[in-house]
Design an enzyme around this catalytic site. Structure first.
Site, PDB file in Angstrom:
ATOM      1  N   ILE A   1      44.754  30.501  40.552  1.00 31.49           N
ATOM      2  CA  ILE A   1      44.939  29.542  39.457  1.00 31.49           C
ATOM      3  C   ILE A   1      44.934  30.314  38.144  1.00 31.49           C
ATOM      4  O   ILE A   1      44.105  31.194  37.937  1.00 31.49           O
ATOM      5  CB  ILE A   1      43.849  28.446  39.472  1.00 31.49           C
ATOM      6  CG1 ILE A   1      44.113  27.416  38.364  1.00 31.49           C
ATOM      7  CG2 ILE A   1      42.450  29.039  39.382  1.00 31.49           C
ATOM      8  CD1 ILE A   1      43.232  26.165  38.483  1.00 31.49           C
TER       9      ILE A   1
ATOM     10  N   ILE B   1      41.465  34.147  39.995  1.00 26.67           N
ATOM     11  CA  ILE B   1      41.850  33.713  38.656  1.00 26.67           C
ATOM     12  C   ILE B   1      42.995  34.594  38.172  1.00 26.67           C
ATOM     13  O   ILE B   1      42.886  35.819  38.157  1.00 26.67           O
ATOM     14  CB  ILE B   1      40.663  33.796  37.682  1.00 26.67           C
ATOM     15  CG1 ILE B   1      39.436  33.058  38.260  1.00 26.67           C
ATOM     16  CG2 ILE B   1      41.073  33.226  36.328  1.00 26.67           C
ATOM     17  CD1 ILE B   1      39.679  31.607  38.618  1.00 26.67           C
ATOM     18  N   LYS B   2      44.102  33.960  37.786  1.00 25.31           N
ATOM     19  CA  LYS B   2      45.276  34.698  37.322  1.00 25.31           C
ATOM     20  C   LYS B   2      45.177  34.971  35.824  1.00 25.31           C
ATOM     21  O   LYS B   2      44.972  34.053  35.022  1.00 25.31           O
ATOM     22  CB  LYS B   2      46.565  33.913  37.611  1.00 25.31           C
ATOM     23  CG  LYS B   2      46.950  33.875  39.075  1.00 25.31           C
ATOM     24  CD  LYS B   2      48.236  33.098  39.297  1.00 25.31           C
ATOM     25  CE  LYS B   2      49.453  33.908  38.937  1.00 25.31           C
ATOM     26  NZ  LYS B   2      50.708  33.213  39.292  1.00 25.31           N
ATOM     27  N   ILE B   3      45.335  36.238  35.481  1.00 25.05           N
ATOM     28  CA  ILE B   3      45.303  36.667  34.086  1.00 25.05           C
ATOM     29  C   ILE B   3      46.554  37.493  33.804  1.00 25.05           C
ATOM     30  O   ILE B   3      46.812  38.475  34.507  1.00 25.05           O
ATOM     31  CB  ILE B   3      44.040  37.515  33.800  1.00 25.05           C
ATOM     32  CG1 ILE B   3      42.777  36.684  34.066  1.00 25.05           C
ATOM     33  CG2 ILE B   3      44.056  38.037  32.373  1.00 25.05           C
ATOM     34  CD1 ILE B   3      41.481  37.475  33.917  1.00 25.05           C
TER      35      ILE B   3
END
Length: 374
Positions: free
Chosen positions: A110, A141-143
């Site tokens: 996400i 977690i997408k960064i």
């Protein structure tokens, strides 16, 4: 159920197949569960565009929208609740895969609000909030791999949060991403965390490179440059194969071996944007030509079905290709096309598209809240 023979062959070659899509309708209908059983899908990636599409074209969100509307939630809060709910449910669906692979697969990603991509501290805060809200070990977690995102990636990993680094186009930036990953693990270990629990993938975008380079090759041909035709449809694969070389070298270095002795798991190269956009190219090109043990390929359903129908696999198509891949990029440079200009444009354009999708998502949610308010 018996797995599709083509996706099974890809899986047997050591490639983890992830689906680049998620929606509540897909969860409720059992569509995603079936793909796990029949098409070797072992993970999911999401992005703002995927969620915008899901909200626009599905009625599965109406009940939650009604609850949120009548609780007084605004659009930002509603987006957060809806997306984390979908991701949490998907994480639960993949819990068996997660356990069976010792945390390597069974992952659901996400993304932080893309509007924060140039703000390190806000990205870190958003990553923490998403991780806490989903509350599942197998979330990633997408960064985005912007300059500002690099520092955030190291910081978030150092806190024990698994990260999917997204929007990587350049080889130089990919090296910075790997360095940030190792920095994060080094700090986590120094702080007493079990680094074997921290996983990461680096999402290296593929098809968009060909779209941009081929457009520039056509202009070069119009200006009288020769030899450009043979380079069309070659840049993206060459770029991704050289990323594989960087990964292979980085994760056999002395620095990495020390982290591995402490329990570290290598950051895997994830091939993203693997649906071909040029109809003259094979619809399985960015899968069959980018096959190697240990990589992840996240595919839109259309590409996954093409692979299942006619994908052919014959071992590793990346490892022994580095010399030729360098020749391709050298040829593109000789045609007057700046690699740096291409990748900088693609990063900016990618962020712009995600920001636009996020704004569209907020607009769709605002309409839904208004429609469902008692």
């Amino acid at each position: 159920m018996t797995a599709n023979p083509n996706t099974q062959a890809l899986s047997d070659a050591g490639v983890s197949i992830w689906l680049d899509d998620l929606s509540r309708e897909r969860l409720n209908s059992g569509s995603l569960a079936k793909l796990i059983e029949t098409h070797n899908v072992v993970g999911v990636t999401t992005n703002p565009t995927i969620f915008e599409t899901a909200l626009k074209h599905g009625e599965a969100y109406e009940q939650q929208l009604s609850e949120l509307a009548n609780s007084g939630a605004d659009a930002e809060q509603a987006v957060f609740e809806i997306t984390t709910s979908d991701v949490r449910e998907a994480c639960d669906l993949f819990s068996g895969v997660y356990a069976a692979t010792d945390g390597v697969d069974g992952r659901v990603s996400i993304e932080v609000d893309p509007r924060l991509a140039r703000d390190t501290e806000s990205t870190i805060a958003a990553a923490r909030a998403l991780y806490k809200a989903v509350d599942r070990e197998n979330v990633m977690i997408k960064i985005p791999a912007t300059v500002e995102g690099i520092e955030a990636i190291a910081a978030v990993l150092s806190e024990g949060i698994s990260v999917n680094v997204t929007l990587i186009f350049s080889l130089e930036r990919y090296r910075a991403v790997i360095n940030a990953f190792m920095l994060g693990l080094e700090k986590a270990h120094a702080d007493g965390l079990d680094i074997s629990k921290i996983h990461s993938v680096a999402s290296f975008f593929v098809s968009r490179v060909d779209s941009e380079v081929d457009k520039r090759l056509e202009l070069a041909a119009e200006e009288g440059k020769t030899g450009t035709e043979k380079l069309r449809g070659k840049a993206a694969i060459a770029n991704a194969r050289l990323a594989h070389q960087i990964a292979s070298e980085s994760f056999s270095s002395e620095r990495w071996l020390l982290l591995a002795e402490r329990g570290g798991r290598p950051q895997r190269l994830l091939l993203a944007s693997t649906g071909t956009k040029d109809p003259s190219l094979s619809d399985t090109l960015y899968v069959t030509e980018l096959t190697a043990a240990g990589v992840v390929n996240t595919m839109p359903e259309k590409t996954l079905m093409a692979v299942a129908d006619h994908g052919e696999f014959d071992g590793d198509t990346m490892t022994d290709t580095y010399v030729e891949s360098n020749r391709v990029l050298d040829g593109i440079s000789a045609a007057g096309i700046s690699y740096r200009s291409v990748v900088d444009h693609l990063e900016a354009d990618g962020l712009s598209k995600f920001e636009k999708s996020w704004e569209g998502l907020l607009g769709t949610i605002t309409e839904g809240l208004s429609r469902n308010k008692a």
